[in-house]
Design an enzyme around this catalytic site. Structure first.
Site, short mmCIF file in Angstrom:
data_model
loop_
_atom_site.label_atom_id
_atom_site.label_comp_id
_atom_site.label_asym_id
_atom_site.label_seq_id
_atom_site.Cartn_x
_atom_site.Cartn_y
_atom_site.Cartn_z
CD GLU A 12 4.62 -14.71 -27.94
OE1 GLU A 12 3.99 -13.83 -27.34
OE2 GLU A 12 4.28 -15.91 -27.94
CG ASP A 32 -1.49 -5.24 -24.41
OD1 ASP A 32 -2.42 -5.31 -23.58
OD2 ASP A 32 -1.03 -6.25 -24.98
#
Length: 232
Positions: free
Chosen positions: A12, A196
């Site tokens: 990230e 997700d």
């Protein structure tokens, strides 16, 4: 001005470090902090490691040890709202801890005495984020993010969190960072890219979309830094 930029995992923050270019690495409290100067403003970049404890430690360190006065969090999240799809972006308006439970003492889920169920993100930074999205031609959703020390891959748990907190997305660090920033009067902004659907396929789709979602979030956050520099 000194801006903290956080993620939870190396994936990230790696795209952010690429955009910054040169930086100094400082090891402190069993973590690495990357210090850089970007367009005349000091940045401190770090990934916290996963979970509320590590993200609390990292956020506190960036503020108290490195002297950051604003915090931007970029990363990924699972969708609760059926309107959110993989790759969508969500800006947190407020955050809660879905696994904080002292309901046995008559309190609502997510609440502790002298605290609150929700912590609100900085409205000015949210407004800047919406400007960035418009300039990038991106659709972003403002919504509630729920945080807990669980990777949720269960439909019933996901639905319970959504019903209990009105949450649109969930992850494992945002609310703890929000509590730290709120306590120390540090404006904060949390952006998540949906990786997700927080269901039984979450472990598969999370790996598949983590890298691309993190890159998109990183691009957005660096444009937030540009806009923050100009406006503050």
């Amino acid at each position: 001005m000194k801006i903290a930029i956080m993620g939870a995992m190396p994936e990230e923050v790696a795209p952010i470090l690429e955009k910054v270019g040169e930086y100094k690495t400082t090891e402190y409290a069993n973590n690495k902090y990357y210090e850089a100067t970007y367009k005349g403003v000091e940045l401190v970049i770090a990934y916290s490691k996963i979970g509320k404890v590590f993200s609390t430690l990292t956020a506190t360190t960036m503020i108290e040890h490195f002297g950051c006065d604003r915090l931007l969090f970029s990363g990924v999240a699972g969708a609760i709202s059926p309107s959110l799809k993989v790759g969508d972006l969500i800006i947190a308006t407020k955050l809660s801890q879905h696994d904080l439970d002292i309901t046995a003492f008559g309190h609502p889920f997510g609440f502790v005495p002298e605290g609150s169920v929700f912590v609100e993100a900085d409205k000015e930074l949210i407004a800047l984020g919406k400007e960035v999205a418009s300039e990038m031609g991106k659709d972003v959703v403002e919504g509630i993010i729920a945080t807990g020390d669980q990777f949720v891959a269960d439909e019933s748990r996901k639905n319970w969190i959504g019903d209990t907190f009105g949450a649109d997305a969930l992850e494992m660090e945002g609310a703890s960072v929000a509590v730290v920033c709120d306590a120390l009067n540090i404006p904060f902004f949390i952006l998540r890219a949906i990786s997700d659907a927080a269901d039984m396929d979450a472990s598969f789709s999370f790996d598949e979309f983590l890298e691309t979602s993190a890159i998109e979030s990183a691009e957005f956050v660096m444009k937030m830094v540009d806009k923050t520099i100009r406006n503050f």
